[in-house]
Design a protein around this motif. Sequence first.
Motif, PDB file in Angstrom:
ATOM      1  N   ALA A   4      15.037  -0.397   9.142  1.00 41.14           N
ATOM      2  CA  ALA A   4      15.627   0.891   8.748  1.00 41.14           C
ATOM      3  C   ALA A   4      14.532   1.795   8.494  1.00 41.14           C
ATOM      4  N   ILE A   5      14.578   3.272   8.609  1.00 42.61           N
ATOM      5  CA  ILE A   5      13.731   4.357   8.430  1.00 42.61           C
ATOM      6  C   ILE A   5      14.016   5.316   7.640  1.00 42.61           C
ATOM      7  N   THR A   6      13.178   5.596   6.415  1.00 40.91           N
ATOM      8  CA  THR A   6      13.648   6.701   5.652  1.00 40.91           C
ATOM      9  C   THR A   6      12.320   7.822   5.847  1.00 40.91           C
ATOM     10  N   SER A   7      12.839   9.055   5.666  1.00 38.80           N
ATOM     11  CA  SER A   7      11.870  10.086   5.948  1.00 38.80           C
ATOM     12  C   SER A   7      11.684  11.036   4.737  1.00 38.80           C
ATOM     13  N   ILE A  40      10.836   1.189   7.227  1.00 35.35           N
ATOM     14  CA  ILE A  40       9.551   2.021   7.238  1.00 35.35           C
ATOM     15  C   ILE A  40       9.853   3.398   6.606  1.00 35.35           C
ATOM     16  N   SER A  41       8.747   3.795   5.918  1.00 37.16           N
ATOM     17  CA  SER A  41       8.705   5.130   5.102  1.00 37.16           C
ATOM     18  C   SER A  41       7.804   5.998   5.736  1.00 37.16           C
ATOM     19  N   VAL A  67       4.220   5.323   6.550  1.00 38.92           N
ATOM     20  CA  VAL A  67       3.525   6.125   7.537  1.00 38.92           C
ATOM     21  C   VAL A  67       3.566   7.551   6.894  1.00 38.92           C
ATOM     22  N   HIS A  68       2.106   7.912   6.678  1.00 37.99           N
ATOM     23  CA  HIS A  68       2.005   9.354   5.651  1.00 37.99           C
ATOM     24  C   HIS A  68       1.665  10.487   6.561  1.00 37.99           C
ATOM     25  N   PHE A 245       4.921  -5.891   0.856  1.00 36.74           N
ATOM     26  CA  PHE A 245       4.924  -4.974   2.029  1.00 36.74           C
ATOM     27  C   PHE A 245       4.325  -5.547   3.181  1.00 36.74           C
ATOM     28  N   ALA A 246       4.629  -5.252   4.363  1.00 38.05           N
ATOM     29  CA  ALA A 246       4.364  -5.741   5.670  1.00 38.05           C
ATOM     30  C   ALA A 246       2.999  -5.156   6.119  1.00 38.05           C
ATOM     31  N   ARG A 247       2.146  -6.215   6.358  1.00 32.48           N
ATOM     32  CA  ARG A 247       0.936  -5.718   6.664  1.00 32.48           C
ATOM     33  C   ARG A 247       0.517  -6.538   8.121  1.00 32.48           C
ATOM     34  N   PHE A 248       0.038  -5.404   8.928  1.00 30.92           N
ATOM     35  CA  PHE A 248      -0.518  -5.702  10.307  1.00 30.92           C
ATOM     36  C   PHE A 248      -1.798  -5.475  10.537  1.00 30.92           C
ATOM     37  N   ARG A 249      -2.523  -5.452   9.350  1.00 35.84           N
ATOM     38  CA  ARG A 249      -4.202  -5.111   9.577  1.00 35.84           C
ATOM     39  C   ARG A 249      -4.328  -4.979   8.145  1.00 35.84           C
TER      40      ARG A 249
END
Length: 264
Positions: A4-7, A40-41, A67-68, A245-249
């Motif tokens: 899901a995505i929040t904006s 995803i925020s 995502v900022h 939190f999901a970390r990809f790096r």
Amino acid sequence: MKFAITSKGNSESNTLMHKMKSYLLDFELIYDEEEPDLVISVGGDGTLLYAFHRYSSRLDRTAFIGVHTGHLGFYADWVPEEIEKLVIAIAKTPYEIVEYPLLETVVRYQNGGKETRYLALNESTVKADDATLVMDVEIRGQHFERFRGDGLCLSTPSGSTAYNKALGGAILHPSLPAIQLAEMASINNKVFRTVGSPLVLPAHHTCMLKPVNEQDFKITIDHLSLLHKDVKSIQFRVAEERVRFARFRPFPFWKRVHDSFVAD
């Protein structure tokens, strides 16, 4: 995987949200606002706080990623220019889960009504309703001090860079299982005295606030502000739940602190 995505709601954030949703659907991920595995925020720390509270009932099953689209945030790993890279990582790469402690706030009432319980990602604050706050502070069941002043702030380690820092509190690494108590403009003179310094409490310690006279209080839980009447006590401790939190790096915390508060 379901996502899901929040904006944040501004045009840039909404555009990125729709673009990411389209890309992820092309990779055959499932969009599910009710039971997402990944949220995803898109926005700032406030947007992620909103997402956290929206999905606080399923913290053991949902991970967050930010995502900022504005100023650098402490919960946002990615910038708009990296959207395609992030989408591919989500679709193709197993992610690491990083867990951080939360603050539990329990409010109990004079009339014996049902207590209310809240989880905070950043902090909870307590102020009197149009008066000086006067509270007895207990730590581990023992009286510690009688506080008089504008208010008190209890924060998580990950929230220690927010309001807590503005109050002169310490910055704690978010992996530490602890909470921090900071004062707001305490009254200290020949008659009244408080410790005057922030206190860091470990996970097995509880902080209890008990009203001396006033029983109506303004209590904030992150961005939420609530008026509670006929309060008997307010209890704080490290919650059993944790945020994931999901970390990809790598996401170096002290570099983020440096970039936010020290760097030019």
